[in-house]
Design an enzyme around this catalytic site. Sequence first.
Site, mmCIF file in Angstrom:
data_model
loop_
_atom_site.group_PDB
_atom_site.id
_atom_site.type_symbol
_atom_site.label_atom_id
_atom_site.label_comp_id
_atom_site.label_asym_id
_atom_site.label_seq_id
_atom_site.Cartn_x
_atom_site.Cartn_y
_atom_site.Cartn_z
ATOM 1 N N CYS A 1 68.279 41.681 33.867
ATOM 2 C CA CYS A 1 68.686 40.317 34.202
ATOM 3 C C CYS A 1 70.181 40.164 33.941
ATOM 4 O O CYS A 1 70.685 40.636 32.915
ATOM 5 C CB CYS A 1 67.895 39.331 33.346
ATOM 6 N N HIS B 1 60.154 36.520 38.428
ATOM 7 C CA HIS B 1 61.278 36.521 37.493
ATOM 8 C C HIS B 1 62.134 35.262 37.680
ATOM 9 O O HIS B 1 62.493 34.592 36.706
ATOM 10 C CB HIS B 1 62.108 37.793 37.737
ATOM 11 N N GLU B 2 62.430 34.916 38.938
ATOM 12 C CA GLU B 2 63.274 33.742 39.208
ATOM 13 C C GLU B 2 62.535 32.432 38.923
ATOM 14 O O GLU B 2 63.133 31.479 38.411
ATOM 15 C CB GLU B 2 63.808 33.764 40.634
ATOM 16 N N HIS C 1 62.836 31.807 35.339
ATOM 17 C CA HIS C 1 64.135 31.210 34.977
ATOM 18 C C HIS C 1 64.082 29.693 35.160
ATOM 19 O O HIS C 1 64.564 28.941 34.307
ATOM 20 C CB HIS C 1 65.262 31.763 35.845
#
Length: 175
Positions: free
Chosen positions: A105, A148-149, A152
């Site tokens: 990341c 993953h996004e 976030h």
Amino acid sequence: MKLPDLPGGRVLPVVTAPASVLSATGVEVDPTDPAIVQLAADLVATMRVSPGCVGLAAPQVGVGAQVFAVDVGGHPKAVTTHGTFVLCNAKVVEASRWKAGREGCMSVPDLTGDVRRAGRVVVEAIAPGTGEPVTITTDAFEARALQHEIDHCDGKLFLDRVAGAHAIYQRKVYL
């Protein structure tokens, strides 16, 4: 998936852990708001100038919003790719084929880690600019990037998903 017409994007600085914006849940956005359309363009521009970057979420540029860009095309691990796209208010609605894989990341530049994620996902979201609903069904590396996004946008880093310290590694530096 075709990226909607976006204004010219600005390259923004990427924030790193332990910045508080990375651990806060982003707010849902109005994808037709001109500021969100500009943010979408900025995310794409910043992602494109960042070597090895396949996704970038608004919290990573200091904005606590549920917006992110993804483009896994050209990455050696990519099997399925929908090209460059930006999603707002995305949610995983189906997930299957779970397995561990290594992640890195830009907001945690010195570490990588093994994270268990779904190998196939269905994601529902809204496109910036048009406000149209979007459904993406994907697998493999692109599925991992989407999760993953979305993490976030929900205030989570990949470090929050590793099984423990044994699954965290110093990032290799290639000269």
